[in-house]
Design an enzyme around this catalytic site. Structure first.
Site, PDB file in Angstrom:
ATOM      1  N   PRO A 127     -33.659  -8.341  36.713  1.00  0.00           N
ATOM      2  CA  PRO A 127     -34.591  -7.813  37.724  1.00  0.00           C
ATOM      3  C   PRO A 127     -36.056  -8.130  37.385  1.00  0.00           C
ATOM      4  CG  PRO A 127     -33.333  -6.020  36.664  1.00  0.00           C
ATOM      5  CD  PRO A 127     -32.856  -7.303  36.074  1.00  0.00           C
TER       6      PRO A 127
ATOM      7  N   GLU B  92     -28.000  -2.775  29.326  1.00  0.00           N
ATOM      8  CA  GLU B  92     -29.420  -2.470  29.555  1.00  0.00           C
ATOM      9  C   GLU B  92     -30.307  -3.705  29.561  1.00  0.00           C
ATOM     10  OE1 GLU B  92     -30.190   0.724  30.380  1.00  0.00           O
ATOM     11  OE2 GLU B  92     -28.011   0.817  30.233  1.00  0.00           O
TER      12      GLU B  92
ATOM     13  N   ARG C  85     -24.961 -24.163  49.765  1.00  0.00           N
ATOM     14  CA  ARG C  85     -24.992 -24.501  51.186  1.00  0.00           C
ATOM     15  C   ARG C  85     -26.133 -25.444  51.534  1.00  0.00           C
ATOM     16  NH1 ARG C  85     -28.087 -21.786  54.196  1.00  0.00           N
ATOM     17  NH2 ARG C  85     -26.705 -21.571  55.986  1.00  0.00           N
TER      18      ARG C  85
ATOM     19  N   ASP D 225     -31.479 -21.897  60.165  1.00  0.00           N
ATOM     20  CA  ASP D 225     -31.281 -20.523  59.722  1.00  0.00           C
ATOM     21  C   ASP D 225     -32.572 -19.738  59.661  1.00  0.00           C
ATOM     22  OD1 ASP D 225     -28.622 -20.605  59.308  1.00  0.00           O
ATOM     23  OD2 ASP D 225     -28.754 -21.063  57.173  1.00  0.00           O
TER      24      ASP D 225
HETATM   25 CL1  6GU Z   1     -30.593 -10.866  38.712  1.00  0.00          CL
HETATM   26  N1  6GU Z   1     -29.799  -8.541  37.723  1.00  0.00           N
HETATM   27  C1  6GU Z   1     -29.736  -7.205  37.745  1.00  0.00           C
HETATM   28  N2  6GU Z   1     -29.072  -6.577  36.779  1.00  0.00           N
HETATM   29  N3  6GU Z   1     -30.295  -6.454  38.681  1.00  0.00           N
HETATM   30  C2  6GU Z   1     -30.945  -7.109  39.641  1.00  0.00           C
HETATM   31  C3  6GU Z   1     -31.061  -8.496  39.689  1.00  0.00           C
HETATM   32  C4  6GU Z   1     -30.467  -9.202  38.692  1.00  0.00           C
HETATM   33  N4  6GU Z   1     -31.780  -8.845  40.771  1.00  0.00           N
HETATM   34  C5  6GU Z   1     -32.090  -7.700  41.362  1.00  0.00           C
HETATM   35  N5  6GU Z   1     -31.606  -6.661  40.701  1.00  0.00           N
END
Ligand code: 6GU
Length: 242
Positions: free
Chosen positions: A89, A116, A154, A169
């Site tokens: 994230p 984690e 795609r 798209d």
């Molecule tokens: Cl790539 N991994 C995780 N664990 N949570 C996320 C993410 C990735 N992208 C958004 N939330």
């Protein structure tokens, strides 16, 4: 293109890559996707891949050893140089432009974590491109890996039957028009369903009017739902003004 996905749950990703458009792209030889179980690169008899964080705190941290060894083994399997991607994230947020960049690489090596987080030395030592799929937290990278692979495959040449369908798209830039609108409404049979009729213009056979209607609809929908995308989605791009 070759795509490797390193994950603790290959059985989650594999069926997704066999289905639908991605499955057909693989069968046609446009892309080769391999899932590798990170546990295969653990070095102890318990197949450990994670441990408690130094300094304390909750949860578990993915260890360096198995990740470095998996990356080295997979990279040695193929001479094409791999773009390493770490799913987190904290990464660069995936959008259509990043999908397009990744689609131009000859090889992707995607590392999906769990727990984690990753030992920081995975970032320092492997210098991966860190990618996130949005501002929310997932419990693991598998869903993100599937999202990225889908968005990339795609776009590969010859993967979508109709050459126009990727370009038109939502979120893609229509060649030569610099449009970035949401997609216009679509209808198929029957002409009337529960008193809801297909707009007359779509039944008119007048391709000029249909094109204008679709542009107008795409524009209104974008203005209404995603005003942040309006830059580059101009009312006069390529069409007559009312
Ligand atoms: Cl790539 N991994 C995780 N664990 N949570 C996320 C993410 C990735 N992208 C958004 N939330």
């Amino acid at each position: 293109m070759r795509i490797d996905v390193v994950t603790l749950f290959p059985e989650v990703c594999e069926p997704f890559f066999q289905a639908s458009i991605i499955g057909r792209a693989q069968a046609a030889g446009r892309v080769e996707i391999a899932c590798t179980n990170l546990r295969d690169y653990s070095t102890d008899k318990h197949h450990t891949v994670d441990d408690r964080p130094f300094g304390g705190g909750p949860g578990m941290v993915l260890m360096c050893g198995p990740v470095f060894d998996a990356v080295a083994a997979l990279e040695a399997e193929d001479p094409r140089s791999a773009t390493r991607i770490l799913l987190t994230p904290q990464g660069r947020r995936l959008d259509q432009s990043l999908a397009g960049e990744l689609a131009s690489r000859e090889r992707l090596l995607i590392i999906a974590g769990h727990y984690e987080g990753f030992d920081e030395r995975i970032r320092i030592g492997l210098e991966p491109l860190e990618v996130s799929i949005g501002d929310y937290v997932l419990s693991g990278g598998e869903a993100a890996a599937m999202v990225i692979v889908d968005s990339v495959v795609r776009l590969l040449p010859g993967v979508l039957g109709d050459d126009g369908s990727a370009a038109e798209d939502s979120f893609s830039i229509v060649a030569g028009e610099s449009e970035q609108c949401l997609e216009y409404p679509q209808y198929t049979r029957p002409r009337v369903f529960r008193d809801m009729a297909v707009p007359d213009v779509l039944m008119s056979g007048d391709h000029g009017r249909i094109r204008e209607w679709r542009k107008q609809q795409a524009l209104e929908r974008t203005k209404d739902r995603r005003p942040d995308l309006m830059t580059g989605c101009e009312p006069d791009s390529g069409g007559d003004q009312p």
